[in-house]
Scaffold this motif. Structure first.
Motif, mmCIF file in Angstrom:
data_model
loop_
_atom_site.group_PDB
_atom_site.id
_atom_site.type_symbol
_atom_site.label_atom_id
_atom_site.label_comp_id
_atom_site.label_asym_id
_atom_site.label_seq_id
_atom_site.Cartn_x
_atom_site.Cartn_y
_atom_site.Cartn_z
ATOM 1 N N ILE A 74 1.024 -1.165 -0.146
ATOM 2 C CA ILE A 74 0.095 0.021 -0.068
ATOM 3 C C ILE A 74 0.959 1.213 0.036
ATOM 4 O O ILE A 74 1.638 1.197 0.838
ATOM 5 C CB ILE A 74 -1.057 -0.054 1.258
ATOM 6 N N PRO A 75 0.753 2.288 -0.928
ATOM 7 C CA PRO A 75 1.602 3.292 -1.178
ATOM 8 C C PRO A 75 1.318 4.111 0.482
ATOM 9 O O PRO A 75 0.347 4.184 0.805
ATOM 10 C CB PRO A 75 1.042 4.308 -1.897
ATOM 11 N N MET A 76 2.500 4.699 0.826
ATOM 12 C CA MET A 76 2.469 5.578 1.980
ATOM 13 C C MET A 76 1.581 6.343 2.128
ATOM 14 O O MET A 76 0.979 6.863 3.250
ATOM 15 C CB MET A 76 4.064 6.053 2.219
ATOM 16 N N TYR A 77 1.382 7.163 0.839
ATOM 17 C CA TYR A 77 0.436 8.344 1.125
ATOM 18 C C TYR A 77 -1.108 8.100 1.261
ATOM 19 O O TYR A 77 -1.723 8.613 2.064
ATOM 20 C CB TYR A 77 0.513 9.374 -0.181
ATOM 21 N N GLN A 78 -1.442 6.865 0.969
ATOM 22 C CA GLN A 78 -2.772 6.279 1.175
ATOM 23 C C GLN A 78 -2.950 6.019 2.580
ATOM 24 O O GLN A 78 -3.986 5.900 3.088
ATOM 25 C CB GLN A 78 -2.947 4.828 0.285
ATOM 26 N N LEU A 79 -1.886 5.624 3.161
ATOM 27 C CA LEU A 79 -1.969 5.070 4.577
ATOM 28 C C LEU A 79 -2.151 6.655 5.474
ATOM 29 O O LEU A 79 -2.902 6.761 6.432
ATOM 30 C CB LEU A 79 -0.667 4.225 5.299
ATOM 31 N N THR A 80 -1.294 7.503 4.990
ATOM 32 C CA THR A 80 -1.193 8.797 5.819
ATOM 33 C C THR A 80 -2.621 9.594 5.587
ATOM 34 O O THR A 80 -3.092 10.245 6.346
ATOM 35 C CB THR A 80 -0.099 9.655 5.633
ATOM 36 N N GLN A 81 -3.271 9.568 4.309
ATOM 37 C CA GLN A 81 -4.332 10.323 4.027
ATOM 38 C C GLN A 81 -5.700 9.504 3.642
ATOM 39 O O GLN A 81 -6.576 9.770 3.039
ATOM 40 C CB GLN A 81 -3.946 11.062 2.592
ATOM 41 N N ALA A 82 -5.724 8.166 4.459
ATOM 42 C CA ALA A 82 -6.780 7.407 4.125
ATOM 43 C C ALA A 82 -8.111 8.147 4.420
ATOM 44 O O ALA A 82 -9.127 7.893 3.754
ATOM 45 C CB ALA A 82 -6.444 6.255 5.060
ATOM 46 N N ASP A 83 -8.144 8.928 5.615
ATOM 47 C CA ASP A 83 -9.351 9.340 6.148
ATOM 48 C C ASP A 83 -9.165 10.955 6.087
ATOM 49 O O ASP A 83 -9.798 11.705 7.061
ATOM 50 C CB ASP A 83 -9.757 8.968 7.492
ATOM 51 N N ILE A 84 -8.816 11.530 4.959
ATOM 52 C CA ILE A 84 -8.512 12.670 5.051
ATOM 53 C C ILE A 84 -9.648 13.501 5.155
ATOM 54 O O ILE A 84 -10.109 14.718 5.849
ATOM 55 C CB ILE A 84 -7.746 13.231 3.761
ATOM 56 N N ILE A 85 -11.095 13.211 4.582
ATOM 57 C CA ILE A 85 -12.242 13.744 4.728
ATOM 58 C C ILE A 85 -12.769 13.967 6.345
ATOM 59 O O ILE A 85 -13.242 14.670 6.774
ATOM 60 C CB ILE A 85 -13.406 12.967 3.860
ATOM 61 N N ASP A 86 -12.576 12.815 6.870
ATOM 62 C CA ASP A 86 -12.726 12.751 8.321
ATOM 63 C C ASP A 86 -11.873 13.553 9.238
ATOM 64 O O ASP A 86 -12.260 14.492 10.248
ATOM 65 C CB ASP A 86 -12.597 11.451 8.770
ATOM 66 N N GLU A 87 -10.648 13.808 8.871
ATOM 67 C CA GLU A 87 -9.630 14.590 9.502
ATOM 68 C C GLU A 87 -10.126 16.114 9.159
ATOM 69 O O GLU A 87 -10.285 16.964 10.197
ATOM 70 C CB GLU A 87 -8.195 14.606 8.612
ATOM 71 N N LEU A 88 -10.411 16.440 8.083
ATOM 72 C CA LEU A 88 -10.972 17.639 7.649
ATOM 73 C C LEU A 88 -12.244 18.061 8.655
ATOM 74 O O LEU A 88 -12.331 19.245 9.066
ATOM 75 C CB LEU A 88 -11.429 17.945 6.162
ATOM 76 N N ALA A 89 -13.203 17.316 8.483
ATOM 77 C CA ALA A 89 -14.215 17.406 9.408
ATOM 78 C C ALA A 89 -13.923 17.931 10.757
ATOM 79 O O ALA A 89 -14.644 18.727 11.525
ATOM 80 C CB ALA A 89 -15.147 16.157 9.513
ATOM 81 N N ASN A 90 -12.985 17.082 11.468
ATOM 82 C CA ASN A 90 -12.542 17.414 12.716
ATOM 83 C C ASN A 90 -11.935 18.935 12.947
ATOM 84 O O ASN A 90 -12.169 19.571 13.731
ATOM 85 C CB ASN A 90 -11.790 16.272 13.334
ATOM 86 N N TYR A 91 -10.970 19.121 12.060
ATOM 87 C CA TYR A 91 -10.329 20.700 12.174
ATOM 88 C C TYR A 91 -11.582 21.483 11.816
ATOM 89 O O TYR A 91 -11.390 22.624 12.533
ATOM 90 C CB TYR A 91 -9.524 20.649 10.867
ATOM 91 N N PHE A 92 -12.698 21.145 10.987
ATOM 92 C CA PHE A 92 -13.772 22.218 10.718
ATOM 93 C C PHE A 92 -14.455 22.366 12.373
ATOM 94 O O PHE A 92 -14.654 23.430 12.609
ATOM 95 C CB PHE A 92 -14.520 21.906 9.596
ATOM 96 N N LYS A 93 -14.779 21.162 12.822
ATOM 97 C CA LYS A 93 -15.427 21.056 14.130
ATOM 98 C C LYS A 93 -14.849 21.949 15.209
ATOM 99 O O LYS A 93 -15.219 22.796 15.998
ATOM 100 C CB LYS A 93 -15.703 19.890 14.770
ATOM 101 N N ALA A 94 -13.211 22.007 15.460
ATOM 102 C CA ALA A 94 -12.584 22.563 16.149
ATOM 103 C C ALA A 94 -12.164 24.128 15.661
ATOM 104 O O ALA A 94 -11.675 24.737 16.328
ATOM 105 C CB ALA A 94 -11.206 21.840 16.186
#
Length: 132
Positions: free
Chosen positions: A15-35
């Motif tokens: 599995i390419p490394m970028y896919q591991l680090t950005q697998a849930d980018i949408i969820d991460e962004l949602a958390n950043y917006f909530k904060a």
């Protein structure tokens, strides 16, 4: 037991490394917006970002876009974020749509990300008043 661990490790190596680090980018962004964390969202911006916030629209560099988003959060402190749609089936494109509830009202946030080398970066961020 050892055979299954080795099998998992071999699978992970494919599995390419970028896919591991950005697998849930949408969820991460949602958390950043909530904060209300414009700084963390800004880290995900492409070098130039089309930013549409209510009736203000233009293309900005990362720093300008982050500052405008920070100002939005100051005027509209977030309470809750719900992911209402996501598109993550394309190898070169991601889309997330959030319902952002703030102390001043509800907003619909659309985040468009395009692949830039090995990472997805925000190319367009749109914040509109929710029409509900």
């Amino acid at each position: 037991m050892m055979k299954s661990i080795v099998s998992i490790l071999v699978l992970l190596l494919h599995i390419p490394m970028y896919q591991l680090t950005q697998a849930d980018i949408i969820d991460e962004l949602a958390n950043y917006f909530k904060a209300g964390n414009a700084k963390e969202i800004g880290k995900e911006f492409a070098p130039s970002v089309e930013l549409i916030i209510i009736d203000q629209e233009d293309v900005y560099n990362k720093a300008q876009a982050e500052q405008i988003l920070k100002d939005f959060f100051i005027k509209n402190p977030p309470n809750k974020v719900t992911v209402i749609h996501r598109l993550n089936s394309s190898q070169n494109y991601r889309l997330g749509i959030f319902l952002l509830q703030t102390k001043t009202g509800k907003f619909r946030v659309t985040v468009t990300m395009k692949k830039n080398y090995n990472a997805f970066l925000i190319s367009e961020l749109r914040i509109d008043p929710d029409k509900e």
